[in-house]
Design a protein around this motif. Sequence first.
Motif, PDB file in Angstrom:
ATOM      1  N   LEU A   1      44.416  10.810  -5.856  1.00 46.60           N
ATOM      2  CA  LEU A   1      43.706  11.650  -4.892  1.00 46.60           C
ATOM      3  C   LEU A   1      42.184  11.466  -4.944  1.00 46.60           C
ATOM      4  CD1 LEU A   1      45.854  14.817  -5.489  1.00 46.60           C
ATOM      5  CD2 LEU A   1      45.742  13.543  -3.355  1.00 46.60           C
ATOM      6  N   GLY A   2      41.735  10.528  -5.785  1.00 46.87           N
ATOM      7  CA  GLY A   2      40.294  10.282  -5.877  1.00 46.87           C
ATOM      8  C   GLY A   2      39.555  11.330  -6.687  1.00 46.87           C
TER       9      GLY A   2
ATOM     10  N   VAL B   1      39.231   7.450   1.083  1.00 46.83           N
ATOM     11  CA  VAL B   1      39.735   8.594   0.305  1.00 46.83           C
ATOM     12  C   VAL B   1      40.090   9.814   1.159  1.00 46.83           C
ATOM     13  CG1 VAL B   1      37.449   9.545  -0.353  1.00 46.83           C
ATOM     14  CG2 VAL B   1      39.422   9.959  -1.791  1.00 46.83           C
ATOM     15  N   GLN B   2      39.256  10.113   2.140  1.00 47.31           N
ATOM     16  CA  GLN B   2      39.527  11.322   2.929  1.00 47.31           C
ATOM     17  C   GLN B   2      40.820  11.175   3.734  1.00 47.31           C
ATOM     18  OE1 GLN B   2      36.213  12.635   5.298  1.00 47.31           O
ATOM     19  NE2 GLN B   2      36.820  14.751   5.110  1.00 47.31           N
TER      20      GLN B   2
ATOM     21  N   ARG C   1      43.774  11.519   1.361  1.00 48.22           N
ATOM     22  CA  ARG C   1      44.021  12.927   1.007  1.00 48.22           C
ATOM     23  C   ARG C   1      44.732  13.662   2.136  1.00 48.22           C
ATOM     24  NH1 ARG C   1      38.057  13.812  -1.463  1.00 48.22           N
ATOM     25  NH2 ARG C   1      38.473  13.054  -3.553  1.00 48.22           N
ATOM     26  N   ARG C   2      44.428  13.280   3.362  1.00 49.97           N
ATOM     27  CA  ARG C   2      45.058  13.957   4.505  1.00 49.97           C
ATOM     28  C   ARG C   2      46.544  13.632   4.610  1.00 49.97           C
ATOM     29  NH1 ARG C   2      40.083  12.702   8.393  1.00 49.97           N
ATOM     30  NH2 ARG C   2      38.698  14.266   7.521  1.00 49.97           N
TER      31      ARG C   2
END
Lengths: 265, 223
Positions: free
Chosen positions: B59-60, B81-82, B85-86
């Motif tokens: 998840l970074g 990363v974003q 995560r989504r």
Amino acid sequence: METLDISLSRMIMLYGLCLLPWSLLWAIGAGLSRDIGIGIARMTLQLGLVGVYLKTLFALNNPWLNAAWILIMLIVADFSILRRAGLKPRYFALSCFSAVAVSILLSSAYLVVLVIQPAHFYDARYLVPLAGMILGNCMQGNVIALERFYAAVGKNQTEYTTYLMLGASRWEALLPYFRQAVKSAINPSIANMATMGLVSLPGMMTGQILGGSDPWIAVKYQIAIMICIFTSTTLATVINLKLSLPIAFNDYDMLNERLFADSKH
Amino acid sequence: MAENAVAIMPAVIRFDEVSVGVDGKNLLSRVSFSLRAGEKALLGGKSGSGKSTVLKTLLGMRSPTAGVVYFNGQPLNPITVQNIRRCIAYIGQEPVLGADTVRNALLLPFQFKAHRHLSPPDSRLKDVLQRLRLPVGLLSRDCAGISGGEKQRLALARGLLLQKTVYLLDEVTSALDAESKQAVFEVFADPQLTLLAVAHDPDWLERSQTVFEMHAGQMTRTR
């Protein structure tokens, strides 16, 4: 109307008044004798020096010297804000300085150049004390904002990362803490405005009245300074927090705890 | 889902020789594994062996000191990363609901720009609650009075509402009774959902196609 001077002998008599609280505190064993002595000595020395440089600054009234003095005040304020907020100056000094400098210069320039309009905008008699007063109050706000914001993010790491995992951008995930920190920083200045004149007479106004000013002029200056303090505090806290974000968070939006004074690194 | 069907699916998660270290201490040492779409995997190991670090790295939340993490073929980096995560739902032992009422907690992700256009109707909230054997009346309840097990299922409900297909669970059924646990297992019987679960529960072991064991930051595949 001239302000009555206080002679040296009467100043010594004034210091004598401190014997009353000192003996009272000594009698109850408060153990503050040393602190009182240091406090009074520091106040005397620091204000003595302020007197010397203000006299020199007013006498010379040189725009470069005035600008240099404001620059020194800004640098001292920068380090003081970061130290009190628990942030390491080697990472945040530039962002904090930029935020405070932009806000102070903007509000001071607005007040002096557009509102007061002295013969020379750099007139030390107006520029130096007004900028100093705005800066002093703005500093408090910035300490509160930075300290509260990073304490809240640090304490609520799980909540913050939950927002990120639920699709929030870094800004969206930080907004609740950001909003709260700015509110905490600005609330004292709003409360101050709301109670001004009711609870106590403001210091600047009292000083002007003692200095022989017409009470109406003193009132107008007090309103002017309060509006500038409110404006610069709001601007500086928002800009300061915003500029600190890319430094305090890594590329993966995680808080870099090594940048805080209580970290071991 | 049949194991053969999973075998032909592309890798959703891939760790390629990933190491993670903090203050000179190795939390993960050259961990390599992959999970295919629809695969259900269990991550076992003692406390402190690096199980949670695997989930956090994906998840970074932890940065690799070596190696690369891939999600759907994309390497994990500050740009991706974003988006990654989504696509992933992470549910920990004590999920944060982040709102005053259960309804607002379920709708929280839809306040963010990324999901604003997906805001579900009330009927869908009710459907998801029923699927997880949670009473519909819970919607108007205050989050302060919600139990740990209910919180976990509500966090899972948020993932379902967001139509996430990859789930990382960290001891999620530990606080659930048999019936609630069964509801969670039924959700993950869906062949579309990929699962990586940290658990000590033998029921998970039974339902997992793949089992990894962590020991001092190193991973071995035992099934």
